[in-house]
Motif scaffolding. Structure first.
Motif, PDB file in Angstrom:
ATOM      1  N   VAL A 289      15.631   1.097   0.445  1.00 51.80           N
ATOM      2  CA  VAL A 289      16.351   2.354   0.721  1.00 51.80           C
ATOM      3  C   VAL A 289      17.574   2.091   1.588  1.00 51.80           C
ATOM      4  CG1 VAL A 289      16.172   4.564   1.904  1.00 51.80           C
ATOM      5  CG2 VAL A 289      14.353   3.829   0.370  1.00 51.80           C
ATOM      6  N   ASP A 290      17.417   1.232   2.587  1.00 49.86           N
ATOM      7  CA  ASP A 290      18.568   0.911   3.445  1.00 49.86           C
ATOM      8  C   ASP A 290      19.686   0.255   2.638  1.00 49.86           C
ATOM      9  OD1 ASP A 290      17.138   1.924   5.543  1.00 49.86           O
ATOM     10  OD2 ASP A 290      16.391  -0.042   6.217  1.00 49.86           O
ATOM     11  N   LEU A 291      19.313  -0.696   1.782  1.00 49.35           N
ATOM     12  CA  LEU A 291      20.326  -1.333   0.939  1.00 49.35           C
ATOM     13  C   LEU A 291      20.962  -0.339  -0.020  1.00 49.35           C
ATOM     14  CD1 LEU A 291      18.517  -4.705   0.073  1.00 49.35           C
ATOM     15  CD2 LEU A 291      20.405  -4.351   1.677  1.00 49.35           C
ATOM     16  N   PHE A 292      20.147   0.599  -0.540  1.00 46.94           N
ATOM     17  CA  PHE A 292      20.689   1.608  -1.442  1.00 46.94           C
ATOM     18  C   PHE A 292      21.691   2.493  -0.713  1.00 46.94           C
ATOM     19  CE2 PHE A 292      20.454   5.913  -3.234  1.00 46.94           C
ATOM     20  CZ  PHE A 292      20.892   5.654  -4.525  1.00 46.94           C
ATOM     21  N   GLU A 293      21.377   2.846   0.518  1.00 48.99           N
ATOM     22  CA  GLU A 293      22.316   3.670   1.288  1.00 48.99           C
ATOM     23  C   GLU A 293      23.599   2.898   1.586  1.00 48.99           C
ATOM     24  OE1 GLU A 293      20.181   4.948   4.700  1.00 48.99           O
ATOM     25  OE2 GLU A 293      19.087   6.550   3.620  1.00 48.99           O
ATOM     26  N   LYS A 294      23.463   1.582   1.860  1.00 49.82           N
ATOM     27  CA  LYS A 294      24.672   0.778   2.053  1.00 49.82           C
ATOM     28  C   LYS A 294      25.485   0.708   0.765  1.00 49.82           C
ATOM     29  CE  LYS A 294      22.817  -2.181   5.704  1.00 49.82           C
ATOM     30  NZ  LYS A 294      22.467  -3.580   6.100  1.00 49.82           N
TER      31      LYS A 294
ATOM     32  N   THR B 294       7.449  -1.570   3.892  1.00 46.75           N
ATOM     33  CA  THR B 294       8.573  -2.299   4.486  1.00 46.75           C
ATOM     34  C   THR B 294       9.612  -2.662   3.431  1.00 46.75           C
ATOM     35  OG1 THR B 294       7.067  -3.215   6.147  1.00 46.75           O
ATOM     36  CG2 THR B 294       9.193  -4.321   5.850  1.00 46.75           C
ATOM     37  N   TYR B 295       9.125  -3.108   2.254  1.00 46.52           N
ATOM     38  CA  TYR B 295      10.032  -3.451   1.155  1.00 46.52           C
ATOM     39  C   TYR B 295      10.826  -2.232   0.693  1.00 46.52           C
ATOM     40  CZ  TYR B 295      11.320  -4.212  -3.724  1.00 46.52           C
ATOM     41  OH  TYR B 295      11.992  -4.256  -4.917  1.00 46.52           O
TER      42      TYR B 295
ATOM     43  N   ASN C  50     -15.774  -3.247   0.917  1.00 49.74           N
ATOM     44  CA  ASN C  50     -14.792  -2.186   0.673  1.00 49.74           C
ATOM     45  C   ASN C  50     -13.816  -2.059   1.831  1.00 49.74           C
ATOM     46  OD1 ASN C  50     -15.987  -1.637  -1.782  1.00 49.74           O
ATOM     47  ND2 ASN C  50     -17.338  -0.053  -0.952  1.00 49.74           N
ATOM     48  N   LEU C  51     -14.358  -2.215   3.052  1.00 49.69           N
ATOM     49  CA  LEU C  51     -13.489  -2.143   4.232  1.00 49.69           C
ATOM     50  C   LEU C  51     -12.457  -3.265   4.206  1.00 49.69           C
ATOM     51  CD1 LEU C  51     -12.745  -0.871   6.923  1.00 49.69           C
ATOM     52  CD2 LEU C  51     -14.482  -2.324   8.010  1.00 49.69           C
ATOM     53  N   GLN C  52     -12.907  -4.471   3.868  1.00 47.18           N
ATOM     54  CA  GLN C  52     -11.958  -5.588   3.761  1.00 47.18           C
ATOM     55  C   GLN C  52     -10.915  -5.327   2.678  1.00 47.18           C
ATOM     56  OE1 GLN C  52     -14.385  -9.020   3.120  1.00 47.18           O
ATOM     57  NE2 GLN C  52     -15.073  -9.163   5.260  1.00 47.18           N
ATOM     58  N   SER C  53     -11.401  -4.782   1.530  1.00 48.08           N
ATOM     59  CA  SER C  53     -10.460  -4.467   0.449  1.00 48.08           C
ATOM     60  C   SER C  53      -9.459  -3.399   0.887  1.00 48.08           C
ATOM     61  CB  SER C  53     -11.237  -3.997  -0.778  1.00 48.08           C
ATOM     62  OG  SER C  53     -10.342  -3.624  -1.813  1.00 48.08           O
ATOM     63  N   LEU C  54      -9.979  -2.369   1.584  1.00 47.85           N
ATOM     64  CA  LEU C  54      -9.071  -1.323   2.073  1.00 47.85           C
ATOM     65  C   LEU C  54      -8.098  -1.872   3.103  1.00 47.85           C
ATOM     66  CD1 LEU C  54     -11.543   1.689   2.410  1.00 47.85           C
ATOM     67  CD2 LEU C  54      -9.761   1.372   0.688  1.00 47.85           C
ATOM     68  N   THR C  55      -8.605  -2.795   3.943  1.00 49.97           N
ATOM     69  CA  THR C  55      -7.705  -3.410   4.937  1.00 49.97           C
ATOM     70  C   THR C  55      -6.604  -4.202   4.246  1.00 49.97           C
ATOM     71  OG1 THR C  55      -9.545  -3.576   6.493  1.00 49.97           O
ATOM     72  CG2 THR C  55      -7.610  -4.935   6.934  1.00 49.97           C
ATOM     73  N   GLN C  56      -7.014  -4.957   3.185  1.00 45.94           N
ATOM     74  CA  GLN C  56      -6.015  -5.711   2.427  1.00 45.94           C
ATOM     75  C   GLN C  56      -5.032  -4.776   1.731  1.00 45.94           C
ATOM     76  OE1 GLN C  56      -7.731  -8.314  -0.456  1.00 45.94           O
ATOM     77  NE2 GLN C  56      -5.772  -9.208  -1.078  1.00 45.94           N
ATOM     78  N   GLN C  57      -5.560  -3.688   1.147  1.00 46.51           N
ATOM     79  CA  GLN C  57      -4.674  -2.718   0.503  1.00 46.51           C
ATOM     80  C   GLN C  57      -3.733  -2.071   1.508  1.00 46.51           C
ATOM     81  OE1 GLN C  57      -7.045   0.079  -1.681  1.00 46.51           O
ATOM     82  NE2 GLN C  57      -7.862  -1.462  -3.104  1.00 46.51           N
ATOM     83  N   ALA C  58      -4.283  -1.793   2.711  1.00 44.95           N
ATOM     84  CA  ALA C  58      -3.428  -1.219   3.752  1.00 44.95           C
ATOM     85  C   ALA C  58      -2.318  -2.190   4.133  1.00 44.95           C
ATOM     86  CB  ALA C  58      -4.261  -0.852   4.974  1.00 44.95           C
ATOM     87  N   SER C  59      -2.676  -3.497   4.203  1.00 41.84           N
ATOM     88  CA  SER C  59      -1.651  -4.490   4.510  1.00 41.84           C
ATOM     89  C   SER C  59      -0.607  -4.566   3.402  1.00 41.84           C
ATOM     90  CB  SER C  59      -2.309  -5.860   4.707  1.00 41.84           C
ATOM     91  OG  SER C  59      -1.329  -6.858   4.951  1.00 41.84           O
ATOM     92  N   GLU C  60      -1.106  -4.534   2.157  1.00 42.39           N
ATOM     93  CA  GLU C  60      -0.167  -4.550   1.029  1.00 42.39           C
ATOM     94  C   GLU C  60       0.712  -3.308   1.022  1.00 42.39           C
ATOM     95  OE1 GLU C  60      -2.573  -4.980  -2.402  1.00 42.39           O
ATOM     96  OE2 GLU C  60      -3.028  -7.110  -2.063  1.00 42.39           O
ATOM     97  N   LEU C  61       0.088  -2.167   1.315  1.00 42.60           N
ATOM     98  CA  LEU C  61       0.886  -0.933   1.380  1.00 42.60           C
ATOM     99  C   LEU C  61       1.910  -0.995   2.508  1.00 42.60           C
ATOM    100  CD1 LEU C  61      -1.847   1.777   0.709  1.00 42.60           C
ATOM    101  CD2 LEU C  61      -0.018   1.051  -0.828  1.00 42.60           C
TER     102      LEU C  61
END
Length: 346
Positions: A130-135, A124-125, A108-119
């Motif tokens: 949002v930055d592109l939308f503001e531009k 970042t995406y 579960n910790l590994q899964s949460l770590t992977q989910q945290a990385s994905e999040l």
């Protein structure tokens, strides 16, 4: 022998109890350690009893009471050993379950770590989005679009103001063309009458020429018989009364001399073209004027006006009104976004 056999059996049981106590001490927890310690004490007691039995005379027999007591202790220890083994099994089961839970927790910790990385990647995406939308918002497309809609509405309204005038003009032109078409048969009748009158005039002029020719006995051109005819008439008049008559005859002569050209020009330049234009030939006004005007101007104008009405309705329903509604919705959404930003920064 009996004593020796009994001691051998006791030694065997003592060994078994010792091994069981050792296993309980090795694999158990606090309760198993306590039971193992008790078993060790009993082993020591049995060892001491064995040594005492060996040091006594072989003729001395161990009392049954002592053997019964030891057997009872051995049974009790065996029961406690069995209970300890069951506890050990339960502890092993708990240990296995704990290991499985630890493995599951690690998974579960590994899964949460992977989910945290994905999040984190998702964050970042989204931040980049949002930055592109503001531009994109900074380009001012909405302002340009609003100005374009305003220009389109103004231009369209200006063009639409001509539609009633076209309707009025059509209402005037069509009756005029109808009246013109209906008048053409009358023109044909009138032209036929004028043509007949010209033919009569030419016949009378020919008779005048022939009469003058008979008087002067000349067969040359029309000018000479009339000129000689005037001279003959004037020479027959007495005194000086022929001056006014001469003037009248000269004017009549000029009239007669111009009548052939007048008849010819009237026929060639006026009657024949009018007869051609008012008839039903390919050069008539019906086919060269009114019909093209109807087919290539009035009918397309009517189709244009009908299409204009439909286009005006479509433009209002599908372009102007939805665009204004969408712009207003975007403006409201921008206000909500700005309020959300202000709430985050405050």
């Amino acid at each position: 022998m009996t004593t020796s056999n009994s001691l051998s059996r006791r030694e065997f049981l003592l060994s078994v109890l010792t091994l069981g106590a050792s296993a309980a001490a090795t694999g158990g927890v606090a309760w198993g350690s306590q039971q193992a310690h008790t078993a060790e004490q009993l082993t020591q007691e049995l060892t001491a009893l064995k040594q005492a039995s060996l040091g006594a005379s072989p003729s001395i027999v161990t009392p049954n009471a002592l053997l019964g007591e030891k057997d009872a202790q051995i049974s009790r220890l065996a029961s406690e050993l069995s209970a300890a083994q069951q506890q050990i099994q339960q502890l092993q089961t708990l240990l296995s379950e704990s290991q499985n839970a630890a493995y599951q927790a690690q998974t579960n910790l590994q899964s949460l770590t992977q989910q945290a990385s994905e999040l984190e990647n998702r964050n970042t995406y989204l931040q980049g989005l949002v930055d592109l939308f503001e531009k994109l918002e900074g380009i001012g497309v909405d302002d340009v679009f609003s100005m374009a809609l305003a220009t389109l509405s103004a231009t369209w309204s200006t063009l639409a103001s001509f539609v009633p005038r076209f309707e009025v003009g059509k209402g005037v032109v069509i009756p005029a063309l109808d009246g013109f078409d209906n008048s053409l048969p009358g023109w044909q009748i009138n032209l036929s009458r004028v043509t007949d009158l010209l033919a009569v005039g030419e016949t009378l002029l020919e008779r005048v020429r022939q009469t003058a020719q008979q008087v002067v006995q000349k067969a040359e051109q029309l000018t000479e018989p009339f000129t000689d005819f005037v001279k003959v008439v004037l020479s027959k008049l007495p005194f000086d009364s022929g001056k006014k008559i001469e003037e009248t005859l000269n004017n009549f002569k000029e009239l007669v001399l111009h009548l052939p050209n007048l008849f010819t020009d009237a026929r060639v330049l006026l009657l024949d073209p009018l007869a051609q234009f008012t008839g039903e030939t390919a050069e008539s006004w019906l086919k060269t004027l009114t019909k093209p005007v109807r087919e290539h101007l009035l009918n397309p104008m009517q189709e244009f006006l009908s299409a204009w009405v439909q286009a005006n309705q479509t433009l209002a329903e599908q372009v102007l009104t939805p665009s204004q509604t969408a712009l207003q919705a975007r403006a409201d959404l921008r206000a909500q976004i700005q309020a959300h930003k202000d709430a985050q920064t405050s």
